[in-house]
Scaffold this motif. Structure first.
Motif, PDB file in Angstrom:
ATOM      1  N   THR A 335       0.801  -1.230   0.000  1.00  0.00           N
ATOM      2  CA  THR A 335       0.000   0.000   0.000  1.00  0.00           C
ATOM      3  C   THR A 335       0.833   1.278   0.000  1.00  0.00           C
ATOM      4  O   THR A 335       0.654   2.133  -0.880  1.00  0.00           O
ATOM      5  N   PRO A 336       1.740   1.493   0.955  1.00  0.00           N
ATOM      6  CA  PRO A 336       2.478   2.763   0.955  1.00  0.00           C
ATOM      7  C   PRO A 336       3.299   2.972  -0.311  1.00  0.00           C
ATOM      8  O   PRO A 336       3.284   4.059  -0.898  1.00  0.00           O
ATOM      9  N   LEU A 339       1.011   3.712  -3.349  1.00  0.00           N
ATOM     10  CA  LEU A 339       0.498   5.074  -3.335  1.00  0.00           C
ATOM     11  C   LEU A 339       1.581   6.058  -3.749  1.00  0.00           C
ATOM     12  O   LEU A 339       1.327   6.977  -4.543  1.00  0.00           O
ATOM     13  N   HIS A 445      -0.883   0.539   7.978  1.00  0.00           N
ATOM     14  CA  HIS A 445      -0.307   1.434   6.978  1.00  0.00           C
ATOM     15  C   HIS A 445      -0.278   2.908   7.354  1.00  0.00           C
ATOM     16  O   HIS A 445       0.350   3.699   6.645  1.00  0.00           O
ATOM     17  N   ILE A 449       2.065   5.667   5.416  1.00  0.00           N
ATOM     18  CA  ILE A 449       1.400   6.604   4.504  1.00  0.00           C
ATOM     19  C   ILE A 449       1.658   8.040   4.933  1.00  0.00           C
ATOM     20  O   ILE A 449       1.933   8.920   4.105  1.00  0.00           O
TER      21      ILE A 449
END
Length: 465
Positions: A335-336, A339, A445, A449
């Protein structure tokens, strides 16, 4: 051995969207007919310029309930009887409400056009809206609301619009209404909304298919000529752009503990079709960034990294203003980084585009147009979509011709205009200008993030999530 010259393949000739015959009825309804020989299932489409802003604030969703209840019986027939009539005449009917307006779809075999138009007349002018059927549609919509909050892609979309648009703007809330507003909708609300807004003035009707031997204008005038034009001019809500939230450039993370995927929606203000420099470069720009499996986003996140099955980007114009949206899902553990890479790729347009990228986008969009619009239903859908956008299908033809002139310089200029107006990349952080909504495991996360420096991060925790 004799050499044989390889044949030269000439480029395809310019293609024009079919030309409609236009007929205006005295009550304000405009009829567009497209003769498509050999297609004996006729496609009828109606576009009514009704805005979601026409709904009372405390009854948002009433337009959706009304649309879904239109064919649930008429003054002459019960819901079951009317359903049997539609089936007996081979009529497929649907209706739905969107930002662009109310759309009605009807498909019927050519030989049953006249009775189908009479059934359409009853739907438009004599709906019964039985209490039991309205109540059923309300229950169905309430169940959908729960489903929308449960499905990550839908939940991300809801959070995105809530963050992107100002709270007082209708666009910040679900098209079909929220639980609080839908639960209050009654039959009287539906009946009143229909009486106020389902009128002939400003409506565009499209009939496409094999029309040989049919006097379609006479049949439509006979069936719908008595439809009331309405007692007032339509409000021009659709011509007013949505109000954007002042703090939209931030990240909202909807917590879903234990999620194995993270749903991402990244967006920014985009142009409408009247944009300076022409609309043609923008579909190409969306295609190159994230419009296909070979686009920049998938080349990295799917092919190189293996983080996603696919992420798509596109410009979504409205009648006034628009939106650039990128959405898809990635592996939770990526995820991080996903993104970070996604925002980086979306910002890479400032460095320009290659001739090869632009040619692939131009060729795909322009050369597939004849196939995309080969059927009566596709022609009718596009015609009514253009009408609700305040245009005719002449725009489709002129835009396709303009598309053939699009090169890297024009796309670079289009990206620069888009980025400047959206504020993308402005200021000290790379996430400036983007509104980002995610649905995933916040505990896993959040820190990573936040460390990306893309913007302030807000965590939303749904009840029962």
């Amino acid at each position: 051995m004799t050499d044989v010259a390889r044949p030269v393949v000439a480029p395809p000739a310019p293609w024009d969207f079919p030309v409609a015959q236009t007929h205006d009825l005295p009550n304000g309804l405009r009829l567009l007919t497209y003769d498509v020989p050999g297609q004996y299932v006729l496609s009828l489409r109606l576009g009514l310029p009704i805005s979601l802003r026409d709904e009372p604030r405390e009854r948002e969703g009433v337009a959706t309930i009304m649309a879904r209840s239109l064919d649930e019986g008429t003054e002459r027939w019960s819901a079951e009887e009317f359903a049997r009539l539609l089936e007996r005449k081979g009529v497929s009917f649907g209706a739905g409400m969107a930002d662009s307006g109310l759309s009605l779809d009807l498909d019927v075999v050519k030989g049953n056009l006249e009775p189908a138009l009479d059934l359409l007349r009853q739907i438009l002018t004599e709906p019964a809206f039985p209490q039991t059927e309205v109540a059923r549609q309300v229950r169905t919509r309430l169940a959908e609301i729960d489903q929308e909050r449960a499905v990550p892609s839908a939940r991300a979309g809801l959070e995105f619009v809530r963050t992107f648009y100002a709270a007082q703007d209708r666009s910040s809330r679900p098209t079909g209404g929220s639980r609080d507003t839908v639960a209050q909708i009654t039959r009287d609300d539906v009946t009143q909304f229909h009486a106020d807004h389902v009128v002939a003035a400003g409506v565009t009707m499209v009939v496409a298919g094999d029309l040989a031997g049919l006097d379609v204008p006479a049949l439509v005038d006979s069936a719908l000529g008595g439809w009331s034009s309405g007692g007032r001019e339509r409000d021009r809500h659709l011509d007013r752009p949505a109000t954007l939230a002042a703090d939209r450039s931030r990240i909202v993370l909807v917590s879903r503990p234990g999620s194995v995927q993270t749903e991402l929606v990244v967006g920014a203000p985009g142009p409408d079709r009247s944009v300076e420099g022409g609309w043609a470069p923008y579909p190409v720009l969306g295609f190159v960034l994230g419009g296909s499996p070979t686009a920049r986003i998938d080349a990295v996140l799917r092919e190189e990294k293996g983080y996603t099955y696919g992420i798509r980007s596109s410009f979504r114009p409205r009648r006034a203003g628009g939106l650039f949206l990128t959405s898809g899902s990635v592996r939770s553990d990526s995820t991080p980084e996903s993104l970070h890479l996604l925002v980086e790729i979306l910002g890479s347009g400032s460095e320009g585009f290659s001739d090869k990228e632009i040619r692939s986008g131009v060729d795909f969009i322009s050369k597939t147009a004849p196939g995309r619009y080969a059927t009566a239903d596709a022609i009718a859908d596009e015609a009514v979509s253009m009408a609700l956008d305040g245009r005719t299908t002449e725009f489709v033809t002129s835009n396709l011709r303009d598309l053939r002139t699009v090169d890297a310089a024009r796309v670079d200029a289009a990206y620069a205009r888009f980025a400047e107006r959206a504020g993308i990349g402005a200021g000290p952080r790379p996430g400036a200008g983007w509104t980002i909504a995610l649905v995933g495991d916040a505990e896993a996360h959040l820190d990573a993030i936040s460390a990306l420096g893309l913007g302030d991060v807000t965590v939303v925790r749904d009840e029962h999530a």
